[in-house]
Design a protein around this motif. Structure first.
Motif, PDB file in Angstrom:
ATOM      1  N   GLN A 134       0.813  -1.218   0.000  1.00 42.03           N
ATOM      2  CA  GLN A 134       0.000   0.000   0.000  1.00 42.03           C
ATOM      3  C   GLN A 134       0.844   1.265   0.000  1.00 42.03           C
ATOM      4  OE1 GLN A 134      -3.245  -0.469  -0.409  1.00 42.03           O
ATOM      5  NE2 GLN A 134      -2.789  -2.664  -0.326  1.00 42.03           N
ATOM      6  N   THR A 135       2.150   1.110   0.001  1.00 41.92           N
ATOM      7  CA  THR A 135       3.049   2.259   0.098  1.00 41.92           C
ATOM      8  C   THR A 135       3.370   2.837  -1.278  1.00 41.92           C
ATOM      9  OG1 THR A 135       4.054   1.462   2.141  1.00 41.92           O
ATOM     10  CG2 THR A 135       5.376   2.973   0.799  1.00 41.92           C
ATOM     11  N   ARG A 136       3.415   4.141  -1.343  1.00 41.29           N
ATOM     12  CA  ARG A 136       3.818   4.814  -2.572  1.00 41.29           C
ATOM     13  C   ARG A 136       5.345   4.806  -2.656  1.00 41.29           C
ATOM     14  NH1 ARG A 136       2.468  11.154  -4.143  1.00 41.29           N
ATOM     15  NH2 ARG A 136       2.588  10.910  -6.408  1.00 41.29           N
ATOM     16  N   VAL A 137       5.879   4.160  -3.665  1.00 43.61           N
ATOM     17  CA  VAL A 137       7.327   4.096  -3.856  1.00 43.61           C
ATOM     18  C   VAL A 137       7.712   5.103  -4.937  1.00 43.61           C
ATOM     19  CG1 VAL A 137       9.296   2.643  -4.465  1.00 43.61           C
ATOM     20  CG2 VAL A 137       7.370   1.665  -3.184  1.00 43.61           C
ATOM     21  N   VAL A 138       8.658   5.978  -4.612  1.00 46.34           N
ATOM     22  CA  VAL A 138       9.049   7.048  -5.523  1.00 46.34           C
ATOM     23  C   VAL A 138      10.542   6.939  -5.835  1.00 46.34           C
ATOM     24  CG1 VAL A 138       9.074   9.527  -5.940  1.00 46.34           C
ATOM     25  CG2 VAL A 138       7.297   8.532  -4.465  1.00 46.34           C
ATOM     26  N   VAL A 139      10.855   6.738  -7.106  1.00 43.31           N
ATOM     27  CA  VAL A 139      12.244   6.738  -7.571  1.00 43.31           C
ATOM     28  C   VAL A 139      12.588   8.158  -8.004  1.00 43.31           C
ATOM     29  CG1 VAL A 139      13.875   5.832  -9.270  1.00 43.31           C
ATOM     30  CG2 VAL A 139      12.099   4.331  -8.320  1.00 43.31           C
ATOM     31  N   GLN A 140      13.638   8.709  -7.417  1.00 44.72           N
ATOM     32  CA  GLN A 140      14.068  10.062  -7.773  1.00 44.72           C
ATOM     33  C   GLN A 140      15.273  10.001  -8.709  1.00 44.72           C
ATOM     34  OE1 GLN A 140      13.481  12.814  -4.011  1.00 44.72           O
ATOM     35  NE2 GLN A 140      14.334  10.862  -3.378  1.00 44.72           N
ATOM     36  N   SER A 141      15.344  10.946  -9.599  1.00 50.86           N
ATOM     37  CA  SER A 141      16.449  10.992 -10.551  1.00 50.86           C
ATOM     38  C   SER A 141      17.766  11.298  -9.848  1.00 50.86           C
ATOM     39  CB  SER A 141      16.180  12.061 -11.616  1.00 50.86           C
ATOM     40  OG  SER A 141      16.121  13.349 -11.016  1.00 50.86           O
ATOM     41  N   ILE A 142      18.867  10.899 -10.483  1.00 47.37           N
ATOM     42  CA  ILE A 142      20.194  11.301 -10.027  1.00 47.37           C
ATOM     43  C   ILE A 142      20.398  12.767 -10.412  1.00 47.37           C
ATOM     44  CG2 ILE A 142      22.665  10.889 -10.290  1.00 47.37           C
ATOM     45  CD1 ILE A 142      21.994   8.002 -10.993  1.00 47.37           C
ATOM     46  N   ILE A 202      24.629  10.430 -16.876  1.00 44.01           N
ATOM     47  CA  ILE A 202      23.607  10.658 -15.853  1.00 44.01           C
ATOM     48  C   ILE A 202      22.220  10.716 -16.486  1.00 44.01           C
ATOM     49  CG2 ILE A 202      22.729  12.330 -14.175  1.00 44.01           C
ATOM     50  CD1 ILE A 202      25.589  13.026 -13.479  1.00 44.01           C
ATOM     51  N   GLN A 203      22.093  11.396 -17.607  1.00 42.89           N
ATOM     52  CA  GLN A 203      20.789  11.479 -18.267  1.00 42.89           C
ATOM     53  C   GLN A 203      20.338  10.112 -18.781  1.00 42.89           C
ATOM     54  OE1 GLN A 203      19.640  15.093 -20.535  1.00 42.89           O
ATOM     55  NE2 GLN A 203      21.830  15.557 -20.533  1.00 42.89           N
ATOM     56  N   THR A 204      21.278   9.325 -19.280  1.00 44.92           N
ATOM     57  CA  THR A 204      20.927   7.983 -19.750  1.00 44.92           C
ATOM     58  C   THR A 204      20.426   7.121 -18.600  1.00 44.92           C
ATOM     59  OG1 THR A 204      22.522   8.071 -21.568  1.00 44.92           O
ATOM     60  CG2 THR A 204      21.830   5.883 -20.829  1.00 44.92           C
ATOM     61  N   VAL A 205      21.144   7.149 -17.477  1.00 41.26           N
ATOM     62  CA  VAL A 205      20.729   6.369 -16.313  1.00 41.26           C
ATOM     63  C   VAL A 205      19.376   6.859 -15.806  1.00 41.26           C
ATOM     64  CG1 VAL A 205      21.269   5.814 -13.913  1.00 41.26           C
ATOM     65  CG2 VAL A 205      23.073   5.760 -15.643  1.00 41.26           C
ATOM     66  N   GLY A 252      16.991   8.123 -17.524  1.00 38.84           N
ATOM     67  CA  GLY A 252      15.974   7.586 -18.425  1.00 38.84           C
ATOM     68  C   GLY A 252      15.652   6.141 -18.101  1.00 38.84           C
ATOM     69  N   GLN A 253      16.671   5.366 -17.740  1.00 36.64           N
ATOM     70  CA  GLN A 253      16.451   3.970 -17.384  1.00 36.64           C
ATOM     71  C   GLN A 253      15.740   3.838 -16.042  1.00 36.64           C
ATOM     72  OE1 GLN A 253      20.461   2.493 -17.630  1.00 36.64           O
ATOM     73  NE2 GLN A 253      20.412   2.297 -19.859  1.00 36.64           N
ATOM     74  N   LEU A 254      16.052   4.733 -15.102  1.00 37.31           N
ATOM     75  CA  LEU A 254      15.357   4.711 -13.815  1.00 37.31           C
ATOM     76  C   LEU A 254      13.881   5.064 -13.986  1.00 37.31           C
ATOM     77  CD1 LEU A 254      17.986   6.454 -11.498  1.00 37.31           C
ATOM     78  CD2 LEU A 254      17.472   4.008 -11.671  1.00 37.31           C
ATOM     79  N   LYS A 255      13.605   5.990 -14.875  1.00 36.57           N
ATOM     80  CA  LYS A 255      12.198   6.322 -15.160  1.00 36.57           C
ATOM     81  C   LYS A 255      11.469   5.114 -15.726  1.00 36.57           C
ATOM     82  CE  LYS A 255       9.260   9.532 -17.742  1.00 36.57           C
ATOM     83  NZ  LYS A 255       9.223  10.712 -18.644  1.00 36.57           N
ATOM     84  N   LEU A 256      12.129   4.376 -16.600  1.00 28.78           N
ATOM     85  CA  LEU A 256      11.525   3.178 -17.174  1.00 28.78           C
ATOM     86  C   LEU A 256      11.271   2.124 -16.099  1.00 28.78           C
ATOM     87  CD1 LEU A 256      10.596   1.746 -19.748  1.00 28.78           C
ATOM     88  CD2 LEU A 256      12.949   0.908 -20.026  1.00 28.78           C
ATOM     89  N   VAL A 257      12.200   1.983 -15.161  1.00 26.06           N
ATOM     90  CA  VAL A 257      12.003   1.053 -14.046  1.00 26.06           C
ATOM     91  C   VAL A 257      10.746   1.433 -13.258  1.00 26.06           C
ATOM     92  CG1 VAL A 257      12.904   0.368 -11.784  1.00 26.06           C
ATOM     93  CG2 VAL A 257      14.405   0.355 -13.770  1.00 26.06           C
ATOM     94  N   ALA A 258      10.596   2.726 -12.980  1.00 28.25           N
ATOM     95  CA  ALA A 258       9.425   3.182 -12.238  1.00 28.25           C
ATOM     96  C   ALA A 258       8.138   2.839 -12.981  1.00 28.25           C
ATOM     97  CB  ALA A 258       9.524   4.683 -11.983  1.00 28.25           C
ATOM     98  N   TYR A 267       7.937   8.332 -10.450  1.00 31.58           N
ATOM     99  CA  TYR A 267       9.246   8.874 -10.795  1.00 31.58           C
ATOM    100  C   TYR A 267       9.230  10.375 -10.575  1.00 31.58           C
ATOM    101  CZ  TYR A 267      13.471   9.962 -13.469  1.00 31.58           C
ATOM    102  OH  TYR A 267      14.715  10.406 -13.853  1.00 31.58           O
ATOM    103  N   LEU A 268      10.168  10.848  -9.768  1.00 32.30           N
ATOM    104  CA  LEU A 268      10.307  12.278  -9.506  1.00 32.30           C
ATOM    105  C   LEU A 268      11.584  12.755 -10.189  1.00 32.30           C
ATOM    106  CD1 LEU A 268       9.548  14.929  -8.200  1.00 32.30           C
ATOM    107  CD2 LEU A 268      10.549  14.117  -6.049  1.00 32.30           C
ATOM    108  N   ASN A 269      11.419  13.503 -11.268  1.00 32.88           N
ATOM    109  CA  ASN A 269      12.560  13.952 -12.059  1.00 32.88           C
ATOM    110  C   ASN A 269      13.055  15.294 -11.537  1.00 32.88           C
ATOM    111  OD1 ASN A 269      14.509  14.195 -13.989  1.00 32.88           O
ATOM    112  ND2 ASN A 269      13.114  14.643 -15.677  1.00 32.88           N
ATOM    113  N   LEU A 270      14.059  15.233 -10.661  1.00 33.28           N
ATOM    114  CA  LEU A 270      14.641  16.440 -10.091  1.00 33.28           C
ATOM    115  C   LEU A 270      15.702  17.057 -10.988  1.00 33.28           C
ATOM    116  CD1 LEU A 270      15.135  15.088  -6.452  1.00 33.28           C
ATOM    117  CD2 LEU A 270      13.376  16.714  -7.191  1.00 33.28           C
TER     118      LEU A 270
END
Length: 285
Positions: A191-199, A223-226, A228-234, A241-244
């Protein structure tokens, strides 16, 4: 047996004043008190053991068990906490949150960027648990998620990866570890909201951080390539995905100098930008 209030006018007055304080605030104060006591106990034990320095561990530490870049307090004896002791301290924090059933738990996971987030700047009426360790990489963070098994967070924010890249780690391994983290958290806390933040970007040639040479091996494109991959994982795991990154980057692809202390870590302005992003993100929930 309950104490009669009539013989204790000061206690009665204090309780009357507390009636207007929100329960979440009282519990947050209790949690902070427990954490402070835990820190004092750990440091006292270390002092008795004869340790000599307390690290604000940094991403330049090649050996995760050997603290460097020590933090020297203004007064008192210097102490040392190695990686296992930091993990034990965070375990105690998580247990304290469980013990008092802290309301609206929101957990921050990451490295020094997260660790040094000023508690006073964290937004919203939440119980924030900062479970970061400076110098952390994705493997270490993945392997200690079990500390959160008994917690009840509303949300978990993950930011990790710059240390992997600085020390020549594989981008593929980093992305794989983040995927495993999200999978684990969604299994243990459905039930938890999991948020992946960008590097975040780094300062490039203008950086003054002591590991500058290693930092320069990490290109903005990587860094931008990674990210993009983290966003895809989310997307693929059902996380957010929180793109900082766009908030911190300048026109040349590097960390804005007005937001950093040394080209890697953030200053107060940087944390204010991050705080605003977290607040807006939480409001959008």
């Amino acid at each position: 047996m309950a104490l009669p209030l009539q013989p204790y006018p000061q206690l009665r007055s204090a309780l009357h004043r507390l009636q207007g304080v929100p329960p979440w605030a009282l519990l947050s104060l209790v949690l902070n008190g427990l954490l402070f006591i835990t820190v004092v106990v750990v440091l006292r034990q270390l002092s008795q053991a004869g340790d000599a320095m307390l690290p604000q561990a940094n991403a330049f530490a090649a050996d995760r068990h050997v603290p460097i870049a020590p933090f020297e307090p203004e007064l008192g004896v210097r102490h040392s906490l190695d990686y296992e002791q930091w993990v034990a301290l965070l375990a105690a924090e998580a247990e304290a949150a469980v013990a008092i059933d802290a309301p609206r738990q929101t957990i921050l996971l990451g490295d020094s960027l997260t660790l040094w987030f000023p508690a006073s700047m964290l937004p919203g009426r939440k119980t924030w648990l900062n479970q970061a360790i400076s110098g952390e990489n994705s493997t270490g963070l993945r392997d200690r998620l079990y500390l959160l098994d008994n917690t009840s967070p509303e949300a978990v924010f993950i930011m990790v990866g710059i240390n992997d890249l600085i020390w020549g780690g594989s981008a593929a391994d980093l992305v794989y570890n983040v995927r495993k983290m999200v999978d684990y958290l969604r299994q243990t806390h459905p039930q938890t909201r999991v948020v992946v933040q960008s590097i975040l970007p780094h300062g490039g040639e203008t950086s003054t951080w002591e590991g500058r040479d290693r930092l320069l091996t990490v290109s903005p494109d990587l860094i931008q390539t990674v990210n993009g991959q983290l966003k895809l994982v989310a997307v693929e795991t059902g996380a957010d995905y929180l793109n900082l990154y766009p908030l911190f980057v300048n026109g040349e692809g590097y960390l804005r100098p007005d937001l950093t202390t040394d080209g890697l870590h953030l200053n107060q302005n940087g944390y204010m930008v991050w705080r605003t992003a977290l607040a807006l993100f939480n409001e959008a929930d």
